[in-house]
Every structure is written in structure tokens, then in C-alpha cells.
Scaffold this motif. Structure first.
Motif, PDB file in Angstrom:
ATOM      1  N   LEU A  44      -1.978  -5.025  -2.722  1.00 17.90           N
ATOM      2  CA  LEU A  44      -1.844  -6.474  -2.910  1.00 17.90           C
ATOM      3  C   LEU A  44      -0.430  -6.938  -2.573  1.00 17.90           C
ATOM      4  O   LEU A  44      -0.249  -8.008  -1.973  1.00 17.90           O
ATOM      5  N   THR A  45       0.570  -6.136  -2.947  1.00 17.04           N
ATOM      6  CA  THR A  45       1.952  -6.499  -2.629  1.00 17.04           C
ATOM      7  C   THR A  45       2.136  -6.571  -1.115  1.00 17.04           C
ATOM      8  O   THR A  45       2.692  -7.544  -0.584  1.00 17.04           O
ATOM      9  N   ALA A  46       1.621  -5.559  -0.418  1.00 15.05           N
ATOM     10  CA  ALA A  46       1.754  -5.545   1.046  1.00 15.05           C
ATOM     11  C   ALA A  46       1.042  -6.745   1.676  1.00 15.05           C
ATOM     12  O   ALA A  46       1.576  -7.407   2.563  1.00 15.05           O
ATOM     13  N   VAL A  47      -0.171  -7.040   1.187  1.00 17.20           N
ATOM     14  CA  VAL A  47      -0.943  -8.162   1.747  1.00 17.20           C
ATOM     15  C   VAL A  47      -0.248  -9.493   1.462  1.00 17.20           C
ATOM     16  O   VAL A  47      -0.185 -10.375   2.314  1.00 17.20           O
TER      17      VAL A  47
ATOM     18  N   ILE B 216       4.065   2.377  -4.781  1.00 18.12           N
ATOM     19  CA  ILE B 216       5.074   2.293  -3.712  1.00 18.12           C
ATOM     20  C   ILE B 216       4.565   2.963  -2.436  1.00 18.12           C
ATOM     21  O   ILE B 216       4.686   2.418  -1.333  1.00 18.12           O
ATOM     22  N   ALA B 217       3.933   4.130  -2.599  1.00 18.90           N
ATOM     23  CA  ALA B 217       3.421   4.838  -1.420  1.00 18.90           C
ATOM     24  C   ALA B 217       2.362   4.002  -0.693  1.00 18.90           C
ATOM     25  O   ALA B 217       2.377   3.888   0.539  1.00 18.90           O
ATOM     26  N   VAL B 218       1.449   3.386  -1.455  1.00 21.35           N
ATOM     27  CA  VAL B 218       0.401   2.575  -0.817  1.00 21.35           C
ATOM     28  C   VAL B 218       1.004   1.335  -0.168  1.00 21.35           C
ATOM     29  O   VAL B 218       0.627   0.948   0.946  1.00 21.35           O
ATOM     30  N   PHE B 219       1.984   0.718  -0.848  1.00 21.37           N
ATOM     31  CA  PHE B 219       2.654  -0.440  -0.258  1.00 21.37           C
ATOM     32  C   PHE B 219       3.239  -0.080   1.106  1.00 21.37           C
ATOM     33  O   PHE B 219       2.998  -0.766   2.104  1.00 21.37           O
ATOM     34  N   LEU B 220       3.980   1.023   1.148  1.00 22.30           N
ATOM     35  CA  LEU B 220       4.608   1.434   2.409  1.00 22.30           C
ATOM     36  C   LEU B 220       3.548   1.770   3.457  1.00 22.30           C
ATOM     37  O   LEU B 220       3.679   1.405   4.629  1.00 22.30           O
ATOM     38  N   GLY B 221       2.480   2.454   3.022  1.00 17.65           N
ATOM     39  CA  GLY B 221       1.420   2.819   3.952  1.00 17.65           C
ATOM     40  C   GLY B 221       0.760   1.606   4.574  1.00 17.65           C
ATOM     41  O   GLY B 221       0.631   1.493   5.796  1.00 17.65           O
ATOM     42  N   VAL B 222       0.347   0.647   3.713  1.00 17.45           N
ATOM     43  CA  VAL B 222      -0.355  -0.541   4.226  1.00 17.45           C
ATOM     44  C   VAL B 222       0.576  -1.376   5.102  1.00 17.45           C
ATOM     45  O   VAL B 222       0.169  -1.952   6.110  1.00 17.45           O
TER      46      VAL B 222
ATOM     47  N   ALA C 187      -8.303   0.795   2.994  1.00 21.85           N
ATOM     48  CA  ALA C 187      -9.184   1.415   2.001  1.00 21.85           C
ATOM     49  C   ALA C 187      -8.870   2.897   1.823  1.00 21.85           C
ATOM     50  O   ALA C 187      -9.004   3.442   0.726  1.00 21.85           O
ATOM     51  N   ILE C 188      -8.421   3.537   2.915  1.00 22.20           N
ATOM     52  CA  ILE C 188      -8.085   4.958   2.839  1.00 22.20           C
ATOM     53  C   ILE C 188      -6.942   5.181   1.852  1.00 22.20           C
ATOM     54  O   ILE C 188      -6.966   6.101   1.045  1.00 22.20           O
ATOM     55  N   PHE C 189      -5.939   4.271   1.904  1.00 20.69           N
ATOM     56  CA  PHE C 189      -4.806   4.408   0.986  1.00 20.69           C
ATOM     57  C   PHE C 189      -5.251   4.194  -0.457  1.00 20.69           C
ATOM     58  O   PHE C 189      -4.781   4.867  -1.371  1.00 20.69           O
ATOM     59  N   VAL C 190      -6.149   3.216  -0.648  1.00 19.16           N
ATOM     60  CA  VAL C 190      -6.601   2.924  -2.009  1.00 19.16           C
ATOM     61  C   VAL C 190      -7.399   4.112  -2.558  1.00 19.16           C
ATOM     62  O   VAL C 190      -7.199   4.539  -3.698  1.00 19.16           O
TER      63      VAL C 190
END
Lengths: 217, 176
Positions: free
Chosen positions: A149-152, B146-152, B161-164
Motif C-alpha cells: 500500500l505504501t508503494a502504491v 520494507i522488503a515488499v515496499f522496495l520490491g513493489v 501479488a508475489i511479494f504479498v
């Protein structure tokens, strides 16, 4: 029994129908079944708020049901009004292609895969709510959702985060909702009109039309 | 279940539907306030878990309202939450799309877009903060977020969806 073809397919335009990708000026009537399947596929493959890209790809680039301009006008409405982009777009595009029934068909198509799956998971969750493995996995998913959500938010707001007046509106909204716990309806009714007034027509820069140098001959 | 409860489910999600300017994330804090604090249908943790379920299924990201409805009054509750959350906003968009073109030349159309854009971003940020308050608890969850933020943000070729799902796997391996 092989006579169960949807009657819409038997429209008399069959042999004369323009080939795929023909001029969008005279769009052929989109068959209901194809409308449903197309939205079903979008509903089954789009993830993580990126549905607009999927819609554009399918409706504009692959099917050619809408040109770029009509797609953007539908998107404009979806974004300015309440509701999710995905379902609002399905309803508007369905209506433009096949009227009221078309919008119902497109809406059902885009929501059916996710609705079925979320119910399966929801029922499983309800009967395994105390399972430590399930809880651990969902804590991980919840944390991942925060990152996504932060990234989006940054992606959608990339233009707004660069303008101080927009940053001010963002901060006021966050403060009202997260820290002062003002109800959303009051935030919309107060911040909304103020924000639109800030951008009232006299304050807008002229739209970026290419400068026409039509000097007197 | 009883009629009163079913009507409340329909009412709550219809209200959220017409308030959902800017999409699902924008209406999250209000959803949580109504579902957890006002009506006590779910606990904080259940809300976080069900929100997580909604993130791993494809399609519109607020289909998780069905699971909330299911918790209140079974499959019928799920159906009411689905109709309540999607139909009112859908009807508004449908009606607007039929009259929108009449305002083709109105300069206020652009004012509306430009003015609502930062409000929508603010509502999305508020939704993120609201979920973070229950979902972020301890070093592992911070690291996953943080890892998912950077990935997306930076790995464009991979479906988010893969990151989630990856976050779920990491949680499963490290937190259970």
C-alpha cells in the motif's frame, strides 16, 4: 444439444462484421459472452491495485473496444466518484458496449473469481482462526500489504508529493482521519470542497494544448 | 440470522460504498472503525487477518468485505456485504457516465480532478497508516513491510501479488 449458442452471437452482421482491429469508428456489437469472459480474465489475473493497466491492455490494446480517449474518460469518472476503479470501470465500459445488461455482465465477470476465492479462504479462515500457522502466515501477509500500500500510494501520488499545496492537503487529511479520528464523511465534505476551490478554474494553468501560431496572414 | 443484523450489514457497507472516493484503501480506516469499534463484528486482529486474505485474491481489492459479512450472518451476510459495497457506488458511476459528456467543456471538471487527487492520496496514506497500526508489530513485520515496499517500487516486472504471498511465507516460517 448443440443449439445453445448465445442468441447475441447470431446477430445478422456475422459475415459482414469488420475484421478485428478494424476502424473503431463503427464498433461491432460486442457479444455478451465475450464481454463476460474478458472481464472474468481481468478479474482473475489483476492484483495489487494495478487493475487499470490490465483494463487498458485488454480493452484498448487487445480487443480495441474503446479508443484511448474513451478509456480515459471512463477512468476519469471512475476515479472522481465513489467506489473501486475496477468495478466502476467494468460498469461504465459494460454500459457503453452493451447497455445495462452489459454493465451487470462486466461487473459479475470482474468480481466473480476474487469473490469465489476470498469466500473459500474466508470460510477456511473461520474454521482455523486459532491455528498458529495460519495466524503467522496472515501476520506476514498483513505486513506485506502495508509495504505494498505504501508503494502504491507513492506511485499514485508521485505528482502530488512534489507540490506543497498538495502535500498540505495530504497531511491535513491524514491528521484528521488517523490522529483526530474525524469521520470520513466530514473529511470528504470539508477537505473536498476546499481542495476543489483551491483548484477552481481561474487558478488552473491553461491546459497543455500545443500552441497554435495562427497569426493573421 | 436476524433481520436487524442483516439490515445493519447492508446499511454499513452501502454507506462505505458511497464514501469510497478514491477506492478501497481510502475507506479502510472508516471500515475498521465501523466493523471493529462501532459494531464489534471483528476484533482488531481478525480485521487484519481478513484484510490480508483480501490481498492474496485477484480482482477488486475490497472483496474481503464478503468475509466480514460472512462473520456476521453467514453466506447471506456475505452476499449483502458484496451488494452493499459495490452496487451503490456502481449506480452512481453508471448514472454519471451517462451524463458526464454533457459537461465536456466545463472547466470545473478539471478542477474536480486536480482538487480531488491530493485528497485521494491523503486517504490512501490514511488507509495505509490504519492497517499498519495493527499489522506492524515487531522487527519481522517491519522487515517484511520494507522488503515488499522496495520490491513493489523497484522491481517492476514481478506481479505485486508475489511479494504479498512471499510476506505470508516469511511470516509462516519465522513467526509460527
Amino acid at each position: 444439444m448443440n443449439t445453445s449458442l448465445p442468441p447475441v452471437e447470431a446477430a445478422p452482421t456475422g459475415p459482414d462484421a469488420p475484421p478485428p482491429g478494424a476502424a473503431p469508428t463503427a464498433p461491432a456489437k460486442v457479444p455478451m459472452a465475450e464481454l463476460f469472459i474478458t472481464f472474468l480474465i481481468i478479474g482473475a489475473t489483476s492484483f495489487g491495485g494495478g487493475v487499470v493497466a490490465y483494463l487498458r491492455n485488454a480493452l484498448v490494446l487487445q480487443k480495441g473496444w474503446l479508443d484511448e480517449e474513451r478509456f480515459l474518460s471512463a477512468l476519469e469518472i471512475s476515479q472522481a466518484l465513489p467506489g473501486l476503479n475496477a468495478t466502476n470501470m467494468a460498469i461504465i465500459v459494460g454500459d457503453r458496449l452493451r447497455g445495462v445488461v452489459g454493465s451487470v455482465v462486466a461487473f459479475l465477470g470482474i468480481t466473480l473469481p476474487g469473490a469465489t476465492l476470498v469466500m473459500v479462504l474466508g470460510v477456511l479462515y473461520a474454521s482455523n482462526a486459532k491455528n498458529p500457522y495460519v495466524n503467522a502466515a496472515l501476520i506476514g501477509v498483513g505486513a506485506a500489504a502495508v509495504g505494498m500500500l505504501t508503494a502504491v500510494t507513492f506511485q499514485i501520488g508521485r505528482k502530488q508529493f512534489g507540490k506543497w499545496i498538495d502535500v498540505a492537503i495530504i497531511l491535513v487529511t491524514v491528521t484528521l482521519i488517523n490522529y483526530l479520528h474525524v469521520s470520513l464523511i466530514w473529511v470528504l465534505l470539508t477537505v473536498g470542497p476546499v481542495a476543489v476551490f483551491i483548484y477552481r478554474p481561474s487558478q488552473l494553468e491553461p491546459p497543455s494544448v500545443p500552441p497554435k501560431q495562427e497569426t493573421v496572414p | 440470522m436476524n433481520l436487524q443484523e442483516n439490515l445493519t450489514v447492508l446499511g454499513v457497507f452501502s454507506l462505505l460504498s458511497v464514501l469510497a472516493v478514491g477506492g478501497g484503501a481510502a475507506v479502510l480506516p472508516e471500515t475498521k472503525a465501523l466493523v471493529v469499534d462501532t459494531h464489534h463484528w471483528l476484533t482488531d486482529d481478525q480485521f487484519r487477518d481478513i484484510y490480508g486474505l483480501g490481498q492474496v485474491v485477484p480482482g477488486p481489492n475490497m472483496l474481503m468485505v464478503m468475509v466480514i459479512g460472512y462473520h456476521v450472518s453467514g453466506y447471506f451476510g456475505a452476499l449483502l456485504a458484496y451488494l452493499g459495497f459495490f452496487v451503490p457506488a456502481g449506480l452512481i458511476s453508471w448514472g454519471a457516465s451517462r451524463i458526464w459528456d454533457h459537461f465536456e467543456g466545463s472547466p470545473w471538471r478539471r478542477s474536480l480532478q486536480e482538487g480531488l487527487a491530493p485528497l485521494v492520496v491523503g486517504l490512501m496514506a490514511a488507509g495505509t497508516i490504519s492497517i499498519a497500526r495493527t499489522a506492524i508489530d515487531g522487527a519481522t513485520t517491519v522487515a517484511i513491510a520494507i522488503a515488499v515496499f522496495l520490491g513493489v517500487r523497484f522491481v517492476k516486472k514481478v506481479n505485486p501479488a508475489i511479494f504479498v504471498l512471499g510476506g505470508g511465507v516469511v511470516g509462516f516460517l519465522t513467526l509460527s
